[in-house]
Motif scaffolding. Sequence first.
Motif, PDB file in Angstrom:
ATOM      1  N   GLY A  58     -41.614   0.542  12.871  1.00 21.54           N
ATOM      2  CA  GLY A  58     -40.624  -0.443  12.462  1.00 21.54           C
ATOM      3  C   GLY A  58     -39.528   0.171  11.613  1.00 21.54           C
ATOM      4  O   GLY A  58     -39.702   1.233  11.011  1.00 21.54           O
ATOM      5  N   SER A  59     -38.393  -0.502  11.527  1.00 23.51           N
ATOM      6  CA  SER A  59     -37.276  -0.007  10.725  1.00 23.51           C
ATOM      7  C   SER A  59     -37.479  -0.336   9.247  1.00 23.51           C
ATOM      8  O   SER A  59     -38.331  -1.152   8.885  1.00 23.51           O
ATOM      9  CB  SER A  59     -35.971  -0.646  11.200  1.00 23.51           C
ATOM     10  N   TYR A  60     -36.674   0.294   8.409  1.00 18.08           N
ATOM     11  CA  TYR A  60     -36.721   0.039   6.974  1.00 18.08           C
ATOM     12  C   TYR A  60     -36.452  -1.437   6.694  1.00 18.08           C
ATOM     13  O   TYR A  60     -37.116  -2.054   5.853  1.00 18.08           O
ATOM     14  CB  TYR A  60     -35.697   0.917   6.260  1.00 18.08           C
ATOM     15  N   TRP A  61     -35.490  -2.013   7.397  1.00 14.23           N
ATOM     16  CA  TRP A  61     -35.093  -3.391   7.136  1.00 14.23           C
ATOM     17  C   TRP A  61     -36.143  -4.385   7.597  1.00 14.23           C
ATOM     18  O   TRP A  61     -36.360  -5.416   6.956  1.00 14.23           O
ATOM     19  CB  TRP A  61     -33.733  -3.661   7.798  1.00 14.23           C
ATOM     20  N   LEU A  62     -36.825  -4.082   8.688  1.00 19.58           N
ATOM     21  CA  LEU A  62     -37.929  -4.924   9.119  1.00 19.58           C
ATOM     22  C   LEU A  62     -39.059  -4.858   8.106  1.00 19.58           C
ATOM     23  O   LEU A  62     -39.670  -5.889   7.765  1.00 19.58           O
ATOM     24  CB  LEU A  62     -38.429  -4.483  10.497  1.00 19.58           C
ATOM     25  N   ALA A  63     -39.338  -3.659   7.609  1.00 21.69           N
ATOM     26  CA  ALA A  63     -40.385  -3.500   6.601  1.00 21.69           C
ATOM     27  C   ALA A  63     -40.040  -4.272   5.334  1.00 21.69           C
ATOM     28  O   ALA A  63     -40.906  -4.911   4.722  1.00 21.69           O
ATOM     29  CB  ALA A  63     -40.585  -2.017   6.287  1.00 21.69           C
TER      30      ALA A  63
END
Length: 292
Positions: A58-63
């Motif tokens: 997952g991406s940083y923003w999803l995390a």
Amino acid sequence: MGRFLDLTLSGLTSGAVYAAVALALVLIWRSTRIVNFAQGGMLMVTTSLAGTVLGHGGSYWLALAVAVAGGLVLGAVVERVLVRPVEKRSPLDAVVVTFGLLVLLQGLAGMLFGGTPRSYPPAFSIAGFRVAGHQLLFSPNDVWVILVVLGIMAALALVFRHTSLGLKMRAAAFAPEVARLLGVRVGRMLTVGWALAAVVGAVAGVLIAPSTFVSPTAFDATLVFGFTAAVIGGLDSPPGAVIGGLFLGLVLGYVSGYFGSDIVTLGALVVLIVVLMVRPNGLFGHGVRRRV
């Protein structure tokens, strides 16, 4: 002069994280008059969830979104299930519950996520800016951390001062009997307060994670410094929490840079004692009797 500037900028970044944790503590204190000593465990769990998302691609923003959502749910559940049954009892009961919750969360995190410290990637580059041929100990990621904390502060000020939700939360915290007579669902407002505090803590965990390793006990020191910042600023004052966090970050940065990192905790204790000797209710606290 260059070293002083580096320590100042580094201290501001650390102070911003302490300010975010202090804000979470202040929100809960204002709504229920309880100091949530489990805040470090709660933000550790949400950060571990975010780290799991990153580990699965997952991406940083999803995390970050997962951490925020996890904090929202965790804060509401903790208030409903654990805090509400004891909030009208002796203040010591609530303190014991939060300490017990901290131990429980750390144990569960060890079983679910493992006890091995794990790294966490930053949102932006951690390479310091270059100014006049000197590379500062201040990076784009540090700018992101400070801006996020200031944004949280502004958003909370907007909510509490200019929205009906904020007015109801303040009424539920300071005059629950009157609020009930006016039709405010006090229990729901207290749940919202805990949920908001957990969200702020979740964001703080994600912000500080790149500078440390994520593990069940990794954020204990952050909680201690965040609590110190909240007391310095005044447990009733969100602006005081921010100013106290930034002030503490600067002081600890100078202590670490000039005297060594081994006495950072001692430096925090000295600052706390001096401030409380001058202002027993904190720099921005009010001299009103509170539950401890």
